[in-house]
Design a protein around this motif. Sequence first.
Motif, PDB file in Angstrom:
ATOM      1  N   ALA A   1       0.833  -1.211   0.000  1.00 22.17           N
ATOM      2  CA  ALA A   1       0.000   0.000   0.000  1.00 22.17           C
ATOM      3  C   ALA A   1       0.864   1.256   0.000  1.00 22.17           C
ATOM      4  O   ALA A   1       0.493   2.287  -0.559  1.00 22.17           O
ATOM      5  N   MET A   2       2.036   1.174   0.602  1.00 25.19           N
ATOM      6  CA  MET A   2       2.914   2.348   0.651  1.00 25.19           C
ATOM      7  C   MET A   2       3.786   2.473  -0.589  1.00 25.19           C
ATOM      8  O   MET A   2       4.574   3.404  -0.710  1.00 25.19           O
ATOM      9  N   GLY A   3       3.655   1.488  -1.513  1.00 27.51           N
ATOM     10  CA  GLY A   3       4.331   1.636  -2.802  1.00 27.51           C
ATOM     11  C   GLY A   3       5.650   0.905  -2.930  1.00 27.51           C
ATOM     12  O   GLY A   3       6.402   1.152  -3.879  1.00 27.51           O
ATOM     13  N   LEU A   4       5.961  -0.005  -2.022  1.00 29.93           N
ATOM     14  CA  LEU A   4       7.222  -0.742  -2.150  1.00 29.93           C
ATOM     15  C   LEU A   4       7.142  -1.663  -3.362  1.00 29.93           C
ATOM     16  O   LEU A   4       6.192  -2.429  -3.512  1.00 29.93           O
ATOM     17  N   ARG A   5       8.122  -1.559  -4.245  1.00 27.29           N
ATOM     18  CA  ARG A   5       8.132  -2.362  -5.477  1.00 27.29           C
ATOM     19  C   ARG A   5       9.329  -3.291  -5.478  1.00 27.29           C
ATOM     20  O   ARG A   5      10.409  -2.928  -5.013  1.00 27.29           O
ATOM     21  N   TYR A   6       9.145  -4.491  -6.054  1.00 27.44           N
ATOM     22  CA  TYR A   6      10.250  -5.434  -6.230  1.00 27.44           C
ATOM     23  C   TYR A   6      10.608  -5.451  -7.712  1.00 27.44           C
ATOM     24  O   TYR A   6       9.728  -5.645  -8.551  1.00 27.44           O
ATOM     25  N   VAL A   7      11.885  -5.223  -8.085  1.00 30.20           N
ATOM     26  CA  VAL A   7      12.333  -5.239  -9.479  1.00 30.20           C
ATOM     27  C   VAL A   7      13.542  -6.164  -9.585  1.00 30.20           C
ATOM     28  O   VAL A   7      14.225  -6.409  -8.587  1.00 30.20           O
ATOM     29  N   GLU A   8      13.772  -6.677 -10.807  1.00 30.34           N
ATOM     30  CA  GLU A   8      14.936  -7.540 -10.968  1.00 30.34           C
ATOM     31  C   GLU A   8      16.186  -6.734 -11.220  1.00 30.34           C
ATOM     32  O   GLU A   8      17.299  -7.203 -10.968  1.00 30.34           O
ATOM     33  N   SER A   9      16.023  -5.505 -11.746  1.00 36.56           N
ATOM     34  CA  SER A   9      17.178  -4.663 -12.023  1.00 36.56           C
ATOM     35  C   SER A   9      16.771  -3.196 -11.863  1.00 36.56           C
ATOM     36  O   SER A   9      15.602  -2.836 -12.074  1.00 36.56           O
ATOM     37  N   LEU A  10      17.724  -2.334 -11.521  1.00 42.64           N
ATOM     38  CA  LEU A  10      17.417  -0.891 -11.391  1.00 42.64           C
ATOM     39  C   LEU A  10      17.027  -0.294 -12.732  1.00 42.64           C
ATOM     40  O   LEU A  10      16.433   0.785 -12.781  1.00 42.64           O
ATOM     41  N   ASP A  11      17.343  -1.009 -13.892  1.00 44.22           N
ATOM     42  CA  ASP A  11      16.955  -0.514 -15.210  1.00 44.22           C
ATOM     43  C   ASP A  11      15.431  -0.366 -15.346  1.00 44.22           C
ATOM     44  O   ASP A  11      14.938   0.390 -16.155  1.00 44.22           O
ATOM     45  N   GLU A  12      14.710  -1.171 -14.569  1.00 42.67           N
ATOM     46  CA  GLU A  12      13.236  -1.106 -14.627  1.00 42.67           C
ATOM     47  C   GLU A  12      12.689   0.124 -13.940  1.00 42.67           C
ATOM     48  O   GLU A  12      11.487   0.391 -13.988  1.00 42.67           O
ATOM     49  N   VAL A  13      13.546   0.878 -13.265  1.00 42.71           N
ATOM     50  CA  VAL A  13      13.051   1.993 -12.443  1.00 42.71           C
ATOM     51  C   VAL A  13      13.332   3.308 -13.145  1.00 42.71           C
ATOM     52  O   VAL A  13      14.452   3.537 -13.623  1.00 42.71           O
ATOM     53  N   ASP A  14      12.302   4.162 -13.242  1.00 44.24           N
ATOM     54  CA  ASP A  14      12.490   5.504 -13.826  1.00 44.24           C
ATOM     55  C   ASP A  14      13.544   6.250 -13.019  1.00 44.24           C
ATOM     56  O   ASP A  14      13.477   6.263 -11.792  1.00 44.24           O
ATOM     57  N   PRO A  15      14.473   6.955 -13.730  1.00 43.97           N
ATOM     58  CA  PRO A  15      15.494   7.703 -12.996  1.00 43.97           C
ATOM     59  C   PRO A  15      14.879   8.726 -12.034  1.00 43.97           C
ATOM     60  O   PRO A  15      15.411   8.976 -10.968  1.00 43.97           O
ATOM     61  N   ALA A  16      13.740   9.273 -12.408  1.00 42.67           N
ATOM     62  CA  ALA A  16      13.122  10.283 -11.527  1.00 42.67           C
ATOM     63  C   ALA A  16      12.650   9.631 -10.237  1.00 42.67           C
ATOM     64  O   ALA A  16      12.458  10.260  -9.257  1.00 42.67           O
TER      65      ALA A  16
END
Length: 234
Positions: free
Chosen positions: A219-234
Amino acid sequence: MTTGIVVTRKPSFSKDLAERLAGLGVATVHEAMGRSGLMRPYLRPIYAGARIAGPAVTILAQPGDNWMLHVAVEQCSPGDVVVLACTTENNDGMFGDLLATSMKARGVAGLIIDAGCRDTDTLQGMGFPVWSKAIHARGTVKATLGSVNVPIICAGTLVHPGDAIVADDDGVVVVPNRAVERAVSLGEERVRLEEAKRARLAAGELGLDIYNMRPKLEAMGLRYVESLDEVDPA
Ligand SMILES: O=C([O-])CC(=O)C(=O)O
Ligand SMILES: [Mg+2]
């Protein structure tokens, strides 16, 4: 603060309650009391592994003057914990093995001193625990009056004579005399709950699941990704 006074009576509590408080330890008692009563973390044990609890005999001392420690010894009963505060900041070695020998003869459990302590290897050898602000050899005089068994502020915390002092490797906590039984029962309940959690954690269960943390993290927005490439730089 009042100087030149020795109060000869103080409240107390049973040896059984003292032993149970010591067994619970500082962190559990602090939590059981609604996270209250801790002295500042600069008070450290002069050696590791000591664990005590008992009613406070309080001392208000003048900086560089350990006279009131001698006055206080006469007011001590078996199981008491002596707690010393100064009228202003001081690191001098007010306490050492001679005073400890005298306190031990009266059954004192240990000393909390918002000032300095010396003779530490001898104190460790004789098993007299001290929590102090400094270890410092500088000696002190016996020239000015303080008080014994008056309310004091030691390492940031108010202590009344007869309050429970609990001290171990984690620090020092104070329980008001009237709250001692409640602290013991709440603390023991806490230990029972922790035992159940400890068994589940030891078996490999995650705190995330035991405490049902996942929905709130999501609910607070914690996301699990396999690589930081999946994350917007902003
Ligand atoms: O004597 C003092 O002033 C303090 C001390 O070192 C002791 O008690 O052994
Ligand atoms: Mg000495």
